[in-house]
Write a protein that holds these residues in place. Structure first.
Motif, PDB file in Angstrom:
ATOM      1  N   UNK A 122       0.833  -1.203   0.000  1.00 30.16           N
ATOM      2  CA  UNK A 122       0.000   0.000   0.000  1.00 30.16           C
ATOM      3  C   UNK A 122       0.867   1.251   0.000  1.00 30.16           C
ATOM      4  N   UNK A 123       1.930   1.219   0.780  1.00 32.88           N
ATOM      5  CA  UNK A 123       2.843   2.358   0.837  1.00 32.88           C
ATOM      6  C   UNK A 123       3.504   2.586  -0.519  1.00 32.88           C
ATOM      7  N   UNK A 124       3.990   1.500  -1.142  1.00 29.20           N
ATOM      8  CA  UNK A 124       4.610   1.613  -2.466  1.00 29.20           C
ATOM      9  C   UNK A 124       3.600   2.098  -3.509  1.00 29.20           C
ATOM     10  N   UNK A 125       2.376   1.613  -3.420  1.00 24.43           N
ATOM     11  CA  UNK A 125       1.332   2.034  -4.376  1.00 24.43           C
ATOM     12  C   UNK A 125       1.045   3.527  -4.222  1.00 24.43           C
ATOM     13  N   UNK A 126       0.888   3.978  -2.987  1.00 25.23           N
ATOM     14  CA  UNK A 126       0.639   5.405  -2.737  1.00 25.23           C
ATOM     15  C   UNK A 126       1.815   6.251  -3.194  1.00 25.23           C
ATOM     16  N   UNK A 127       3.019   5.778  -2.911  1.00 24.26           N
ATOM     17  CA  UNK A 127       4.215   6.511  -3.325  1.00 24.26           C
ATOM     18  C   UNK A 127       4.295   6.572  -4.848  1.00 24.26           C
ATOM     19  N   UNK A 128       4.026   5.459  -5.520  1.00 26.63           N
ATOM     20  CA  UNK A 128       4.069   5.419  -6.984  1.00 26.63           C
ATOM     21  C   UNK A 128       3.008   6.344  -7.576  1.00 26.63           C
ATOM     22  N   UNK A 129       1.815   6.319  -7.020  1.00 26.75           N
ATOM     23  CA  UNK A 129       0.740   7.199  -7.502  1.00 26.75           C
ATOM     24  C   UNK A 129       1.120   8.663  -7.333  1.00 26.75           C
ATOM     25  N   UNK A 130       1.658   8.990  -6.179  1.00 27.89           N
ATOM     26  CA  UNK A 130       2.077  10.370  -5.926  1.00 27.89           C
ATOM     27  C   UNK A 130       3.198  10.782  -6.869  1.00 27.89           C
ATOM     28  N   UNK A 131       4.144   9.877  -7.083  1.00 27.27           N
ATOM     29  CA  UNK A 131       5.262  10.171  -7.978  1.00 27.27           C
ATOM     30  C   UNK A 131       4.769  10.394  -9.410  1.00 27.27           C
ATOM     31  N   UNK A 132       3.847   9.531  -9.896  1.00 26.72           N
ATOM     32  CA  UNK A 132       3.290   9.704 -11.251  1.00 26.72           C
ATOM     33  C   UNK A 132       2.551  11.022 -11.363  1.00 26.72           C
ATOM     34  N   UNK A 133       1.751  11.355 -10.339  1.00 30.22           N
ATOM     35  CA  UNK A 133       1.004  12.616 -10.359  1.00 30.22           C
ATOM     36  C   UNK A 133       1.961  13.806 -10.400  1.00 30.22           C
ATOM     37  N   UNK A 134       3.039  13.732  -9.628  1.00 32.51           N
ATOM     38  CA  UNK A 134       4.012  14.827  -9.627  1.00 32.51           C
ATOM     39  C   UNK A 134       4.724  14.944 -10.975  1.00 32.51           C
ATOM     40  N   UNK A 135       5.017  13.801 -11.604  1.00 30.58           N
ATOM     41  CA  UNK A 135       5.660  13.836 -12.927  1.00 30.58           C
ATOM     42  C   UNK A 135       4.709  14.443 -13.949  1.00 30.58           C
TER      43      UNK A 135
END
Length: 182
Positions: A84-97
């Motif tokens: 869940x942490x990795x998924x949230x981090x990945x989602x946040x990273x994609x949104x920031x990109x």
């Protein structure tokens, strides 16, 4: 002289009292090797002096430390939390990109718009300069024409007065001749 001796005496007393206070304090040195250390963190006590030889140090309060400790203990026990942490981090990273790429597009559009406005302004300034040059040339020509007309008017005025004077002299001469002959 008394003031000088009094100030010297006071400064000696103050320096010795502060010197004794610094001697009673223990200075704890954190070596540069602490940056690569494994294991529990060093507990820092209140009213102690520390010198850090490490390039960076992170200070965390007790509540944050316990929360981080519990998190790391639970991450090892539960893979769902890690996922869940990795998924949230990945989602946040994609949104920031995505936001960064949109921001870049906006900056590029703004730069293009600024360039177009600059070019239009330059063209307007060039046209305005040409119009001003044409107006200045026209005014110079009009001034020259007015000078010529003014000279002609003065010349005509002078000629008119001279002609009237000649007619008057001629009339007087004819009157004298007619008066003498009669």
């Amino acid at each position: 002289m008394k003031t000088l001796l009094l100030s010297l005496f006071c400064s000696i007393i103050i320096s010795t009292s502060y010197g004794q206070e610094l001697d009673s304090l223990k200075i704890i040195e954190i070596p540069a090797s602490y940056a690569n250390r494994q294991g529990p963190p060093l507990l820092v006590k209140k009213d102690s002096l520390y010198t850090f030889k490490t390039p960076d140090i992170y200070l965390v309060n007790k509540t944050s430390f316990l929360a981080l400790k519990n998190f790391y203990e639970n991450v090892g026990n539960q893979n769902d939390m890690t996922n869940a942490l990795l998924k949230n981090y990945t989602t946040t990273l994609k949104r920031n990109i995505d936001l960064e790429s949109k921001l870049k597009v906006n900056f590029d559009e703004n730069d293009a718009l600024d360039k177009a406005i600059y070019e239009r302004t330059q063209a307007t300034l060039t046209n305005t300069q040409k119009a001003l040059d044409y107006t200045i040339n026209s005014l110079e020509k009009a001034t020259n024409s007015l000078d010529i007309v003014e000279k002609n008017v003065r010349r005509q005025k002078t000629k008119s007065i001279f002609d009237k004077l000649l007619i008057a002299i001629g009339g007087i001469g004819i009157g004298v001749l007619v008066g003498v002959s009669l």
